[in-house]
Design a protein around this motif. Structure first.
Motif, PDB file in Angstrom:
ATOM      1  N   CYS A  51      45.310  53.188  24.303  1.00 49.29           N
ATOM      2  CA  CYS A  51      45.912  53.324  25.633  1.00 49.29           C
ATOM      3  C   CYS A  51      44.836  53.362  26.726  1.00 49.29           C
ATOM      4  CB  CYS A  51      46.733  54.619  25.710  1.00 49.29           C
ATOM      5  SG  CYS A  51      48.023  54.751  24.468  1.00 49.29           S
ATOM      6  N   ALA A  52      45.184  52.867  27.895  1.00 44.69           N
ATOM      7  CA  ALA A  52      44.269  52.940  29.031  1.00 44.69           C
ATOM      8  C   ALA A  52      43.966  54.399  29.340  1.00 44.69           C
ATOM      9  CB  ALA A  52      44.901  52.264  30.243  1.00 44.69           C
ATOM     10  N   GLY A  53      42.700  54.696  29.503  1.00 49.00           N
ATOM     11  CA  GLY A  53      42.312  56.060  29.843  1.00 49.00           C
ATOM     12  C   GLY A  53      42.206  56.994  28.662  1.00 49.00           C
ATOM     13  N   CYS A  54      42.354  56.482  27.437  1.00 48.94           N
ATOM     14  CA  CYS A  54      42.300  57.339  26.241  1.00 48.94           C
ATOM     15  C   CYS A  54      40.889  57.896  26.066  1.00 48.94           C
ATOM     16  CB  CYS A  54      42.703  56.544  25.016  1.00 48.94           C
ATOM     17  SG  CYS A  54      42.547  57.496  23.489  1.00 48.94           S
ATOM     18  N   ASN A 240      46.378  61.405  26.756  1.00 46.31           N
ATOM     19  CA  ASN A 240      46.874  61.364  28.131  1.00 46.31           C
ATOM     20  C   ASN A 240      48.337  60.930  28.212  1.00 46.31           C
ATOM     21  OD1 ASN A 240      45.671  58.914  27.196  1.00 46.31           O
ATOM     22  ND2 ASN A 240      45.843  58.042  29.241  1.00 46.31           N
ATOM     23  N   THR A 247      45.583  58.793  34.129  1.00 45.17           N
ATOM     24  CA  THR A 247      44.388  58.127  33.616  1.00 45.17           C
ATOM     25  C   THR A 247      43.124  58.556  34.362  1.00 45.17           C
ATOM     26  OG1 THR A 247      45.676  56.222  32.928  1.00 45.17           O
ATOM     27  CG2 THR A 247      43.328  55.861  33.247  1.00 45.17           C
TER      28      THR A 247
END
Length: 288
Positions: A51-54, A240, A247
């Motif tokens: 995932c974005a921002g993981c 998140n 994010t």
């Protein structure tokens, strides 16, 4: 693996994928890199479907940059978020059944020691809180009781993030999750103290806010495991998605948790401490 397998045979370079050629030419095989140089060398993992921002993906990126001998390392994981990035890296990866990572690592490490008695082959388990402390608890404990010489890293996102948001043994008490609407009824398991009691010779706990310290901790854990016995790192790697952390706030959240309950902690046996003092003294003498 080994350097002799990583290098491209003369004359075949033009037939190999450019990514692989770049990895051999500009990557970290056969040399030590500094995590502060990230972005200046070809990394072992560059793309992943997480995932974005993981923050777990960020930790795994640092992990690969920190390996002391990536060409002689095998990583073992299991179902869960971490394996999505681990399986994309240019380091051999074994996908264990859920919960059996440390049993697989025990057998593999013993086999490598017999097959390559004159070489160092590092084995590292990276799995989540569910795989190691819930479902894999028995096998994790037994590998430590038996003094198996490999490193276990728990990327603790405090939830079963891959299956919808069930609570895990590492979820904080009282937390409400999508599939735990009443809130968790018991305390977060103290994995660090369990590791110490079960026989680990090096134990660390951290929130991944300081890349240089993460890298040093990972290297220490792997080096100590080579010579003395099991080592363990407990890393906070927030989810998140399940914890609804924006994010752009994941680092802020990690710093908050560092102050709250994930302050850097490092413990080692006396013989491991003496070993580090000696090799770090030698390293300083070389620099002078």
């Amino acid at each position: 693996m080994g350097l002799e397998y990583v290098r491209i045979s003369p004359g075949f370079e033009k037939y190999m994928p450019k990514d692989y050629v770049d990895l051999v030419k500009y990557g970290q095989f056969g040399r030590q890199v500094d995590v502060q140089q990230l972005g200046q060398f070809k990394e072992l993992v560059e793309e992943h479907p997480m995932c974005a921002g993981c923050f777990m993906a960020y930790f795994i990126r640092i992990f690969y940059a920190a390996l002391p001998n990536p060409e002689d390392t095998i990583v073992i994981g299991t179902a869960g978020c971490a394996r999505l990035a681990l399986s994309q890296a240019a380091v051999p990866f074994i996908y264990g059944n859920y919960g059996d990572t440390n049993a697989v690592a025990s057998g593999l490490k013993r086999a490598l020691t017999i097959r390559f008695p004159d070489k160092v082959k590092d084995v590292v388990v990276i799995a989540g809180d569910g795989g190691l402390i819930d479902i894999g608890f028995g096998m994790t404990m037994h590998s430590w009781f038996r003094r198996e010489k490999f490193t276990t890293i728990m990327v603790d996102n405090e939830v079963y993030g891959n299956t919808g948001g069930q609570e895990s043994g590492m979820s904080p008490k009282g937390v409400q999750l999508k599939m735990a609407p009443k809130g968790k009824q018991f305390d977060k398991i103290n994995a660090v103290e369990l590791a110490k009691v079960a026989g680990c010779v090096y134990v660390a706990k951290l929130a991944p806010t300081n890349p240089k310290r993460i890298a040093k901790t990972i290297r220490r854990a792997i080096l100590a495991a080579r010579h003395f016995g099991p080592t363990f790192i407990h890393a906070y790697t927030s989810c998140n998605i399940e914890y609804s952390i924006p994010t752009d706030k994941v680092l802020e959240d990690a710093r908050k948790r560092e102050k709250q309950d994930f302050a850097f902690y490092e413990w080692m046996t006396d013989e491991v401490r003496e070993y580090f003092e000696e090799i770090e003294k030698q390293s300083q003498e070389v620099k002078v």
